[in-house]
Design a protein around this motif. Structure first.
Motif, PDB file in Angstrom:
ATOM      1  N   ALA A  21       0.833  -1.198   0.000  1.00 53.05           N
ATOM      2  CA  ALA A  21       0.000   0.000   0.000  1.00 53.05           C
ATOM      3  C   ALA A  21       0.872   1.255   0.000  1.00 53.05           C
ATOM      4  N   SER A  22       1.942   1.243   0.784  1.00 50.89           N
ATOM      5  CA  SER A  22       2.788   2.428   0.839  1.00 50.89           C
ATOM      6  C   SER A  22       3.492   2.667  -0.486  1.00 50.89           C
ATOM      7  N   ALA A  23       3.880   1.569  -1.157  1.00 52.63           N
ATOM      8  CA  ALA A  23       4.531   1.726  -2.454  1.00 52.63           C
ATOM      9  C   ALA A  23       3.575   2.373  -3.452  1.00 52.63           C
ATOM     10  N   ILE A  24       2.314   1.915  -3.460  1.00 54.77           N
ATOM     11  CA  ILE A  24       1.336   2.505  -4.388  1.00 54.77           C
ATOM     12  C   ILE A  24       1.116   3.975  -4.044  1.00 54.77           C
ATOM     13  N   VAL A  25       0.979   4.241  -2.748  1.00 58.54           N
ATOM     14  CA  VAL A  25       0.774   5.626  -2.307  1.00 58.54           C
ATOM     15  C   VAL A  25       1.936   6.504  -2.753  1.00 58.54           C
ATOM     16  N   LEU A  26       3.150   5.954  -2.631  1.00 60.69           N
ATOM     17  CA  LEU A  26       4.342   6.709  -3.026  1.00 60.69           C
ATOM     18  C   LEU A  26       4.269   7.097  -4.486  1.00 60.69           C
ATOM     19  N   VAL A  27       3.931   6.127  -5.350  1.00 56.51           N
ATOM     20  CA  VAL A  27       3.913   6.396  -6.788  1.00 56.51           C
ATOM     21  C   VAL A  27       2.849   7.448  -7.131  1.00 56.51           C
ATOM     22  N   ILE A  28       1.601   7.187  -6.704  1.00 49.11           N
ATOM     23  CA  ILE A  28       0.523   8.111  -7.055  1.00 49.11           C
ATOM     24  C   ILE A  28       0.773   9.484  -6.433  1.00 49.11           C
ATOM     25  N   GLY A  29       1.097   9.486  -5.140  1.00 48.14           N
ATOM     26  CA  GLY A  29       1.258  10.754  -4.434  1.00 48.14           C
ATOM     27  C   GLY A  29       2.354  11.612  -5.009  1.00 48.14           C
ATOM     28  N   SER A  30       3.500  11.006  -5.330  1.00 52.58           N
ATOM     29  CA  SER A  30       4.609  11.840  -5.796  1.00 52.58           C
ATOM     30  C   SER A  30       4.327  12.375  -7.199  1.00 52.58           C
ATOM     31  N   ILE A  31       3.713  11.554  -8.059  1.00 50.94           N
ATOM     32  CA  ILE A  31       3.400  12.059  -9.402  1.00 50.94           C
ATOM     33  C   ILE A  31       2.366  13.176  -9.321  1.00 50.94           C
ATOM     34  N   TYR A  32       1.291  12.928  -8.591  1.00 47.18           N
ATOM     35  CA  TYR A  32       0.208  13.917  -8.491  1.00 47.18           C
ATOM     36  C   TYR A  32       0.724  15.226  -7.893  1.00 47.18           C
ATOM     37  N   GLY A  33       1.451  15.098  -6.779  1.00 49.38           N
ATOM     38  CA  GLY A  33       1.936  16.292  -6.092  1.00 49.38           C
ATOM     39  C   GLY A  33       2.895  17.098  -6.939  1.00 49.38           C
ATOM     40  N   SER A  34       3.826  16.399  -7.616  1.00 50.05           N
ATOM     41  CA  SER A  34       4.825  17.147  -8.367  1.00 50.05           C
ATOM     42  C   SER A  34       4.208  17.786  -9.607  1.00 50.05           C
ATOM     43  N   VAL A  35       3.285  17.081 -10.266  1.00 54.07           N
ATOM     44  CA  VAL A  35       2.630  17.677 -11.443  1.00 54.07           C
ATOM     45  C   VAL A  35       1.860  18.925 -11.026  1.00 54.07           C
ATOM     46  N   SER A  36       1.116  18.798  -9.909  1.00 53.89           N
ATOM     47  CA  SER A  36       0.317  19.926  -9.435  1.00 53.89           C
ATOM     48  C   SER A  36       1.194  21.139  -9.139  1.00 53.89           C
ATOM     49  N   ALA A  37       2.308  20.914  -8.441  1.00 56.44           N
ATOM     50  CA  ALA A  37       3.165  22.041  -8.072  1.00 56.44           C
ATOM     51  C   ALA A  37       3.907  22.582  -9.281  1.00 56.44           C
ATOM     52  N   PHE A  38       4.360  21.681 -10.174  1.00 58.65           N
ATOM     53  CA  PHE A  38       5.209  22.101 -11.280  1.00 58.65           C
ATOM     54  C   PHE A  38       4.444  22.989 -12.248  1.00 58.65           C
ATOM     55  N   PHE A  39       3.195  22.610 -12.572  1.00 63.12           N
ATOM     56  CA  PHE A  39       2.465  23.400 -13.555  1.00 63.12           C
ATOM     57  C   PHE A  39       1.784  24.609 -12.932  1.00 63.12           C
ATOM     58  N   GLY A  40       1.491  24.551 -11.610  1.00 61.49           N
ATOM     59  CA  GLY A  40       0.953  25.717 -10.913  1.00 61.49           C
ATOM     60  C   GLY A  40      -0.330  26.252 -11.517  1.00 61.49           C
ATOM     61  N   GLY A  41      -0.668  27.482 -11.147  1.00 65.00           N
ATOM     62  CA  GLY A  41      -1.814  28.155 -11.732  1.00 65.00           C
ATOM     63  C   GLY A  41      -3.110  27.393 -11.530  1.00 65.00           C
ATOM     64  N   TRP A  42      -3.933  27.366 -12.566  1.00 65.97           N
ATOM     65  CA  TRP A  42      -5.247  26.744 -12.395  1.00 65.97           C
ATOM     66  C   TRP A  42      -5.148  25.227 -12.296  1.00 65.97           C
ATOM     67  N   VAL A  43      -4.107  24.629 -12.885  1.00 64.43           N
ATOM     68  CA  VAL A  43      -3.925  23.174 -12.747  1.00 64.43           C
ATOM     69  C   VAL A  43      -3.766  22.817 -11.276  1.00 64.43           C
ATOM     70  N   ASP A  44      -2.886  23.564 -10.604  1.00 60.98           N
ATOM     71  CA  ASP A  44      -2.629  23.371  -9.188  1.00 60.98           C
ATOM     72  C   ASP A  44      -3.912  23.548  -8.393  1.00 60.98           C
ATOM     73  N   LYS A  82      11.086  14.246 -13.297  1.00 59.93           N
ATOM     74  CA  LYS A  82      11.617  12.941 -12.928  1.00 59.93           C
ATOM     75  C   LYS A  82      13.067  13.044 -12.456  1.00 59.93           C
ATOM     76  N   LYS A  83      13.882  13.758 -13.242  1.00 57.30           N
ATOM     77  CA  LYS A  83      15.315  13.728 -12.972  1.00 57.30           C
ATOM     78  C   LYS A  83      15.759  14.782 -11.958  1.00 57.30           C
ATOM     79  N   HIS A  84      15.053  15.892 -11.907  1.00 58.40           N
ATOM     80  CA  HIS A  84      15.556  16.966 -11.055  1.00 58.40           C
ATOM     81  C   HIS A  84      14.718  17.188  -9.813  1.00 58.40           C
ATOM     82  N   LEU A  85      13.396  17.257  -9.983  1.00 57.23           N
ATOM     83  CA  LEU A  85      12.571  17.624  -8.831  1.00 57.23           C
ATOM     84  C   LEU A  85      12.381  16.456  -7.878  1.00 57.23           C
ATOM     85  N   LEU A  86      11.940  15.302  -8.401  1.00 55.33           N
ATOM     86  CA  LEU A  86      11.660  14.179  -7.506  1.00 55.33           C
ATOM     87  C   LEU A  86      12.931  13.634  -6.862  1.00 55.33           C
ATOM     88  N   THR A  87      14.024  13.610  -7.613  1.00 54.52           N
ATOM     89  CA  THR A  87      15.261  13.091  -7.017  1.00 54.52           C
ATOM     90  C   THR A  87      15.745  14.003  -5.904  1.00 54.52           C
TER      91      THR A  87
END
Lengths: 305, 348
Positions: B137-160, B256-261
């Motif tokens: 469960a934690s592994a799944i949470v890690l994958v979904i959470g990190s992708i969702y969170g980083s996309v939301s923050a990276f694109f900002g604005g109304w997407v966020d 993938k290479k800069h923010l999440l790492t």
């Protein structure tokens, strides 16, 4: 300020609407209906029941009917408890849970905050270690284990406290303790870490340097700043604790809202699921607004926007 | 010519241009090897006694739940006739007779339950299930959470804005409601899926177990997404992100290479602390009776089964209850240790 309030209320209503919508469709996705669990119900009788409560219509029509009524404050009647309205069920069960939950919150705050402060002030010493161990154990033990152990020791072995029901003040002790256990430990941990943070700040040294006494600098400066994370945690927690815990209510056989809520989900009592969910969500949203206002009260620098 | 001490002019001699001697070279060698982020954190982690003891306990529990059952003389669903409800280390009459006849009988360390199943192996299998639920469960949470969170923050604005409002709504719905509804809703489709060719493994793992994974995945990524978002919001203003973009890196690559790492420390810590909360919730679900399917035990279902007979057989409740508490406690303490070791803000 007015603009802030209008914005908050509008967003709260939107959230409530979306939560209700989501719950409604999720609930209808689940196989089985409110009457399928009953034994010896003929197909004809079931059809009649479904027709009576409008469950034979398409889900979208049911949704429209329900929402139109709910907006006017009519949450409908229970499907399983014949003749009782959802509002009256909530009105009789909520006070029971709220009383126990309210006491548990007071206990948790009254013990958790001083414990956390004490640990932070004695950082690294024996007292700190003892408090950390107790607090970490506190968040590691599931509530049904605590309930059973309490019941075994004080209810059966020592026979000091009554085990079932809620008729005298003695009945309240065990459920309140069981319910307060986790939040107390959590608040103590939270308080310790934020207190450590604050004690290292420059303004604390300034306060001491200008000749403020230890206790005055603690209560006037440290506590006020350190309590903010606890406020954030306690807000939604108040909503969840006041609406009752299924485990505690089941083990101590207390007729509260928590048991009603889980029971309604397992029984597919659609109207009660919707009613209790909307009630709980409204309470959570309301508590979040309260948290923001308390923030403003504790730390006047915070701007509400 | 007399050398003027105040002259700024360089007076170079031919000797100055000779190759450096070995002694001179040595003085330029860096005294200490540079310490990488991982080495530094690991060093601090190893120093932390509490964290190391917790790690040892976690590994011990893993050995007992994943390796020991494969050569244990009893299995978790084997019902031994005549050995019902034995106390710890007690032998039934038949077993006593066999011992008297010179045979060796493997003892029931924790006794047996009322169906005559060895309780020690059931507790071991239960902790295997609980650990599996926690880890997967934690592994799944890690994958979904990190992708969702980083996309939301990276694109900002109304997407966020939209993405974060969605998490707010999921946060507001009482989680017990979603868990129970989803667990019940998934049961039928999963059962049907299990009959299709290629999906037999679902039956083997148990429909409920898979539902629990899915439910956790759909529900608990919210907290992770918020944490990752706050980290990425901070990191995306860094120069190296601008540099990467100037070099023509795509958005996906930057994330993938800069923010999440760069927020890997936070990711590890949050995931470790997610494990105990998943185990906690699983035990609660089992208490409600919608956890794993019988005869498969989980620590939560063992404990909740034992509650009714608690006054007569307290060890049946205490063994799984203590083990749940121990596992959650060790993961919490280990997670705290990880945070102390890898959080750059907590250095010194």
């Amino acid at each position: 300020m007015l603009k802030y309030i209008v914005k908050r209320v509008a967003f709260a209503l939107l959230t409530l609407f979306l939560v209700a919508t989501m719950t409604f469709f999720l609930m209808n996705m689940v196989p089985g209906g409110p009457f399928s669990a009953e034994k010896a119900v003929s197909q004809a009788a079931m059809d009649a029941l479904n027709e009576k409560y409008g469950l034979d219509q398409p889900v979208s029509v049911q949704y429209k009917n329900y929402m139109l009524k709910a907006i006017q404050g009519d949450l409908g009647v229970s499907l399983r408890q014949r003749g009782r309205t959802v509002s009256s069920i909530i009105a009789t069960k909520f006070p029971v849970s709220a009383r126990i939950g309210g006491m548990a919150i007071v206990v948790a705050l009254a013990i958790g905050i001083p414990l956390g402060c004490l640990a932070a002030l004695n950082r690294g010493k024996a007292l700190d270690n003892i408090i950390i161990v107790i607090a970490t154990c506190g968040i590691a033990v599931p509530s049904f284990v605590i309930c059973t152990i309490l019941m075994y020791i004080f209810g059966y072995n020592l026979g000091w406290l009554p085990v079932v029901g809620l008729t005298s003040w003695k009945h309240y002790i065990m459920p309140v303790v069981a319910l307060a256990f986790y939040p107390t430990a959590y608040i103590a941990r939270l308080m310790r870490s934020s207190m450590l943070d604050v004690l290292g700040q420059d303004y604390m040294r300034t306060a001491r340097a200008k000749g403020l006494s230890q206790s005055k600098s603690l209560f006037k400066h440290a506590l006020r700043n350190a309590v903010l994370p606890v406020v954030t945690y306690v807000g939604p927690m108040v909503a969840y604790t006041m609406t009752g815990s299924f485990v505690v209510e089941k083990i101590f056989t207390i007729p509260g809202l928590g048991g009603e809520f889980v029971g309604s989900i397992l029984n597919r009592d659609y109207t009660i699921i919707m009613g209790t969910t909307i009630f709980l969500a409204a309470l959570v949203i309301f508590m979040n607004v309260v948290v923001d206002l308390v923030y403003k009260l504790v730390d006047p620098r915070i701007q509400l926007k | 010519m007399e050398k003027n001490p105040l002259s700024m002019q360089l007076k170079l001699k031919p000797e100055d241009f000779l190759p450096a001697s070995n002694e001179e070279k040595e003085s330029l060698v860096v005294m200490r090897e540079s310490v990488s982020f991982w080495k530094d954190g690991l060093r601090r982690l190893v120093k932390n006694k509490v964290a190391m003891v917790s790690l040892f306990i976690i590994l011990l529990v893993m050995v007992f739940s994943f390796i020991v059952p494969s050569f244990y003389p009893y299995t978790y669903d084997q019902q031994i006739r005549g050995s019902e409800s034995l106390a710890p280390m007690q032998y039934s009459e038949q077993e006593q007779a066999r011992i008297d006849a010179g045979e060796s009988v493997f003892p029931h360390f924790l006794g047996t339950d009322k169906l005559g199943r060895d309780y020690a192996i059931r507790v071991m299998m239960g902790s295997r299930i609980s650990l599996l639920v926690g880890l997967v469960a934690s592994a799944i949470v890690l994958v979904i959470g990190s992708i969702y969170g980083s996309v939301s923050a990276f694109f900002g604005g109304w997407v966020d804005m939209v993405m974060m409002r969605i998490t707010d709504i999921i946060y507001t719905v009482p989680d017990i409601l979603i868990i129970i509804l989803l667990a019940v809703a998934f049961e039928e489709p999963m059962k049907q899926l299990a009959t299709l060719p290629g999906f037999e493994w679902i039956q083997k793992l148990g429909v409920n177990l898979i539902s629990i994974f899915v439910v956790f995945a759909l529900l608990y990524w919210v907290g992770m997404a918020r944490i990752v978002r706050s980290q990425v919001l901070m990191l995306k203003e860094s120069e190296y992100v601008t540099a990467a973009r100037a070099l023509g890196a795509s958005n996906g690559r930057i994330i993938k290479k800069h923010l999440l790492t760069n927020c890997i420390g936070t990711l590890i810590v949050t995931t470790t602390l997610q494990i105990p909360s998943a185990i906690f919730t699983e035990s609660f679900l089992s208490f409600l009776g919608i956890g794993v399917a019988v005869p498969m035990p989980s620590l939560g279902s063992l404990a909740s089964d034992a509650i009714n007979g608690f006054r007569t057989y307290p060890h049946l409740l205490l063994a799984p209850a203590l083990l749940i508490s121990l596992i959650i406690l060790s993961f919490n303490l280990f997670g705290d240790g990880l945070r102390d070791a890898f959080d750059p803000k907590l250095k010194n």
